[in-house]
Design a protein around this motif. Structure first.
Motif, PDB file in Angstrom:
ATOM      1  N   HIS A 181      11.525 -20.521   5.524  1.00  0.00           N
ATOM      2  CA  HIS A 181      11.136 -21.187   6.959  1.00  0.00           C
ATOM      3  C   HIS A 181       9.711 -21.550   7.035  1.00  0.00           C
ATOM      4  N   ALA A 182       9.665 -22.678   7.725  1.00  0.00           N
ATOM      5  CA  ALA A 182       8.313 -23.291   7.844  1.00  0.00           C
ATOM      6  C   ALA A 182       8.253 -23.401   9.381  1.00  0.00           C
ATOM      7  N   TYR A 183       7.139 -22.678   9.724  1.00  0.00           N
ATOM      8  CA  TYR A 183       6.944 -22.821  11.176  1.00  0.00           C
ATOM      9  C   TYR A 183       5.522 -23.466  11.556  1.00  0.00           C
ATOM     10  N   VAL A 184       5.429 -24.323  12.530  1.00  0.00           N
ATOM     11  CA  VAL A 184       4.342 -25.066  12.617  1.00  0.00           C
ATOM     12  C   VAL A 184       3.670 -24.799  13.674  1.00  0.00           C
ATOM     13  N   PHE A 185       2.438 -24.440  13.808  1.00  0.00           N
ATOM     14  CA  PHE A 185       1.610 -24.369  15.206  1.00  0.00           C
ATOM     15  C   PHE A 185       0.241 -25.231  15.176  1.00  0.00           C
ATOM     16  N   PHE A 186      -0.028 -25.426  16.325  1.00  0.00           N
ATOM     17  CA  PHE A 186      -1.143 -26.388  16.548  1.00  0.00           C
ATOM     18  C   PHE A 186      -1.912 -25.630  17.451  1.00  0.00           C
ATOM     19  N   LEU A 187      -3.450 -25.829  16.979  1.00  0.00           N
ATOM     20  CA  LEU A 187      -4.419 -24.997  17.892  1.00  0.00           C
ATOM     21  C   LEU A 187      -5.635 -25.980  17.794  1.00  0.00           C
ATOM     22  N   ASN A 188      -6.158 -26.424  18.885  1.00  0.00           N
ATOM     23  CA  ASN A 188      -7.555 -26.988  18.830  1.00  0.00           C
ATOM     24  C   ASN A 188      -7.626 -28.222  18.015  1.00  0.00           C
ATOM     25  N   GLY A 189      -6.789 -28.923  17.605  1.00  0.00           N
ATOM     26  CA  GLY A 189      -6.484 -29.822  16.680  1.00  0.00           C
ATOM     27  C   GLY A 189      -6.444 -29.601  14.970  1.00  0.00           C
ATOM     28  N   VAL A 190      -5.888 -28.289  14.907  1.00  0.00           N
ATOM     29  CA  VAL A 190      -5.675 -27.774  13.578  1.00  0.00           C
ATOM     30  C   VAL A 190      -4.306 -27.602  13.718  1.00  0.00           C
TER      31      VAL A 190
END
Length: 144
Positions: free
Chosen positions: A48-57
């Motif tokens: 499983h691959a989960y993608v998160f975005f936080l402050n341009g990262v």
């Protein structure tokens, strides 16, 4: 300066510049969870691959099919960093000098990063996280 000290300084600089930009989206708080409430974007039925975005990262978390967190990688502006999360976090390689084998599987790929997994004889998994550039083209996933 020791390697460990250099890595700590790099991590502080990497995260400090990222967190100074904007407020966090709600989903980023799920990073590190076995079953985060975000879409699975894996290209492999074994992961499983989960993608998160936080402050341009962009953060990509890799879990096995039982929900065990194996690794998490952050990427922004061509820089890639391994987060100290998961049972295989010490087995994540971000250098471009890696060889793939017949057992290597692409777990996640987008326009920023490609992550592969290679099972090891000792039961661990070696993950390779390669940033995408003119020499390393990535496709698929979110940005592909």
């Amino acid at each position: 300066m020791t390697l460990r000290g250099g890595l700590c300084c790099a991590l502080i600089a990497f995260t400090g510049s990222a967190f100074a930009q904007t407020a966090a989206p709600a989903q980023a708080s799920a990073l590190g969870q076995a079953w985060p409430n975000v879409a699975d974007q894996s290209q492999s039925p074994n992961w499983h691959a989960y993608v998160f975005f936080l402050n341009g990262v962009e953060y990509v978390q890799i879990n096995d099919t039982n929900g065990t967190v194996h690794a998490a990688i952050g990427t922004t502006g061509g820089a890639t960093i391994v987060l100290p999360v998961g049972v295989d976090s010490q087995n994540v390689n971000t250098s471009s000098s890696s060889t793939s084998t017949s057992t290597t599987t692409t777990v996640y790929s987008d326009s920023q990063i490609q992550i592969t997994a290679t099972p090891q004889s000792n039961g661990t998994t070696q993950f390779m996280a390669a940033g995408c550039s003119a020499s390393a083209q990535c496709s698929g996933g979110r940005g592909g």
